[in-house]
Design a protein around this motif. Structure first.
Motif, PDB file in Angstrom:
ATOM      1  N   THR A   7      25.298  22.888  66.937  1.00 53.10           N
ATOM      2  CA  THR A   7      24.901  23.882  65.932  1.00 53.10           C
ATOM      3  C   THR A   7      24.197  23.177  65.012  1.00 53.10           C
ATOM      4  O   THR A   7      24.016  21.803  64.722  1.00 53.10           O
ATOM      5  N   PHE A   8      23.648  23.897  63.828  1.00 55.78           N
ATOM      6  CA  PHE A   8      22.947  23.474  62.728  1.00 55.78           C
ATOM      7  C   PHE A   8      23.519  22.267  62.199  1.00 55.78           C
ATOM      8  O   PHE A   8      23.373  21.079  61.631  1.00 55.78           O
ATOM      9  N   ARG A   9      25.138  22.678  61.753  1.00 55.81           N
ATOM     10  CA  ARG A   9      25.823  21.897  61.121  1.00 55.81           C
ATOM     11  C   ARG A   9      26.231  20.504  61.833  1.00 55.81           C
ATOM     12  O   ARG A   9      26.199  19.471  61.157  1.00 55.81           O
ATOM     13  N   MET A 131      11.761  15.570  70.845  1.00 52.68           N
ATOM     14  CA  MET A 131      13.052  14.830  70.816  1.00 52.68           C
ATOM     15  C   MET A 131      13.961  15.743  70.065  1.00 52.68           C
ATOM     16  O   MET A 131      15.317  15.250  70.499  1.00 52.68           O
ATOM     17  N   ILE A 132      13.686  16.757  69.331  1.00 52.61           N
ATOM     18  CA  ILE A 132      14.838  17.386  68.612  1.00 52.61           C
ATOM     19  C   ILE A 132      15.572  18.213  69.620  1.00 52.61           C
ATOM     20  O   ILE A 132      16.920  18.489  69.765  1.00 52.61           O
ATOM     21  N   ALA A 133      14.655  18.782  70.823  1.00 52.03           N
ATOM     22  CA  ALA A 133      15.473  19.511  71.853  1.00 52.03           C
ATOM     23  C   ALA A 133      16.193  18.389  72.558  1.00 52.03           C
ATOM     24  O   ALA A 133      17.399  18.875  73.311  1.00 52.03           O
ATOM     25  N   ARG A 138      19.110  23.561  72.936  1.00 43.60           N
ATOM     26  CA  ARG A 138      17.940  24.330  72.685  1.00 43.60           C
ATOM     27  C   ARG A 138      18.612  25.519  72.002  1.00 43.60           C
ATOM     28  O   ARG A 138      18.130  26.553  71.583  1.00 43.60           O
ATOM     29  N   LYS A 139      19.907  25.670  71.971  1.00 41.75           N
ATOM     30  CA  LYS A 139      20.585  27.086  71.584  1.00 41.75           C
ATOM     31  C   LYS A 139      20.368  27.195  70.048  1.00 41.75           C
ATOM     32  O   LYS A 139      19.920  28.515  70.031  1.00 41.75           O
ATOM     33  N   HIS A 140      20.344  26.208  69.267  1.00 40.87           N
ATOM     34  CA  HIS A 140      20.173  26.389  67.769  1.00 40.87           C
ATOM     35  C   HIS A 140      18.798  25.651  67.426  1.00 40.87           C
ATOM     36  O   HIS A 140      18.628  25.266  66.307  1.00 40.87           O
ATOM     37  N   LEU A 141      18.010  25.500  68.469  1.00 40.90           N
ATOM     38  CA  LEU A 141      16.679  24.790  68.240  1.00 40.90           C
ATOM     39  C   LEU A 141      15.725  25.237  66.901  1.00 40.90           C
ATOM     40  O   LEU A 141      15.242  24.503  66.172  1.00 40.90           O
ATOM     41  N   VAL A 147      14.209  22.757  59.882  1.00 40.28           N
ATOM     42  CA  VAL A 147      14.327  21.870  58.712  1.00 40.28           C
ATOM     43  C   VAL A 147      13.397  20.733  58.930  1.00 40.28           C
ATOM     44  O   VAL A 147      12.557  20.160  57.742  1.00 40.28           O
ATOM     45  N   TYR A 148      13.325  20.190  60.130  1.00 35.58           N
ATOM     46  CA  TYR A 148      12.251  19.187  60.432  1.00 35.58           C
ATOM     47  C   TYR A 148      10.619  19.401  60.156  1.00 35.58           C
ATOM     48  O   TYR A 148      10.179  18.694  59.498  1.00 35.58           O
TER      49      TYR A 148
END
Length: 183
Positions: A7-9, A131-133, A138-141, A147-148
């Motif tokens: 999740t984001f958090r 890299m983020i994925a 990917r659910k909260h990508l 933010v990035y």
């Protein structure tokens, strides 16, 4: 194996989140500063303003190819560690590009700068978002990536101000670009 989705958090509670924030911010400071100050940097070395067009042409052509190349290379990585090692090259490309900008004294060196910068710019977007994925799923990508991306935009916006101040403090772009930041 099944992909883990943060999740984001959860994503921003990980130690790598803050490393990635820095990785998205730091290289874009230099790129933002270069976009605004490149004509002045070249003029300081006696190059015509038209030489900047040639430099940016090199950035554009190489950046396009670099994006495609980085995408292909990332897809060929079989593990998260292999992707991480490949993507770690991007900030190094940025640092080398910024250093080379301090050495521009001819159109030839300017085009070399454009080529190196194109490698960085092209690889930056593809590598970062891959890299983020890879790290967070990917659910909260969308929210995590936003933010990035915002941090990258802040870096681009900060770069011209930082370079202007450095030029004032050092009396020229060359010394400002070759001097490491002091705490």
């Amino acid at each position: 194996g099944e992909e883990e989705d943060f999740t984001f958090r959860e994503a921003f509670s990980t130690p790598q989140a803050f490393v990635l924030l820095w990785v998205f911010f730091w290289p874009t400071i230099g790129w933002g500063g270069m976009n605004v100050h490149l004509i002045s940097i070249c003029a300081e070395q006696g190059l015509a303003p038209s030489s900047v067009s040639v430099i940016y042409l090199a950035v554009g052509v190489v950046g396009t190819l670099s994006s495609i190349g980085m995408g292909v290379l990332i897809d060929r990585c079989r593990t998260k560690d292999a992707k991480t090692r490949l993507i770690a090259v991007v900030p190094l490309l940025s640092a080398c590009s910024l250093f080379l900008s301090s050495l521009i004294n001819s159109l030839f060196v300017g085009v070399l700068f454009g080529i190196l910068t194109g490698l960085f710019v092209g690889a930056y977007q593809v590598a970062g978002f891959s890299m983020i994925a890879t790290l967070y799923g990917r659910k909260h990508l969308g929210s995590i990536q936003a933010v990035y991306q915002a941090i990258g935009i802040l870096g681009v916006a900060s770069g011209p101000v930082i370079m202007s101040k450095a030029k004032e403090d050092f009396g020229g772009y060359g010394p400002a670009l070759r001097t490491p930041p002091q705490p």
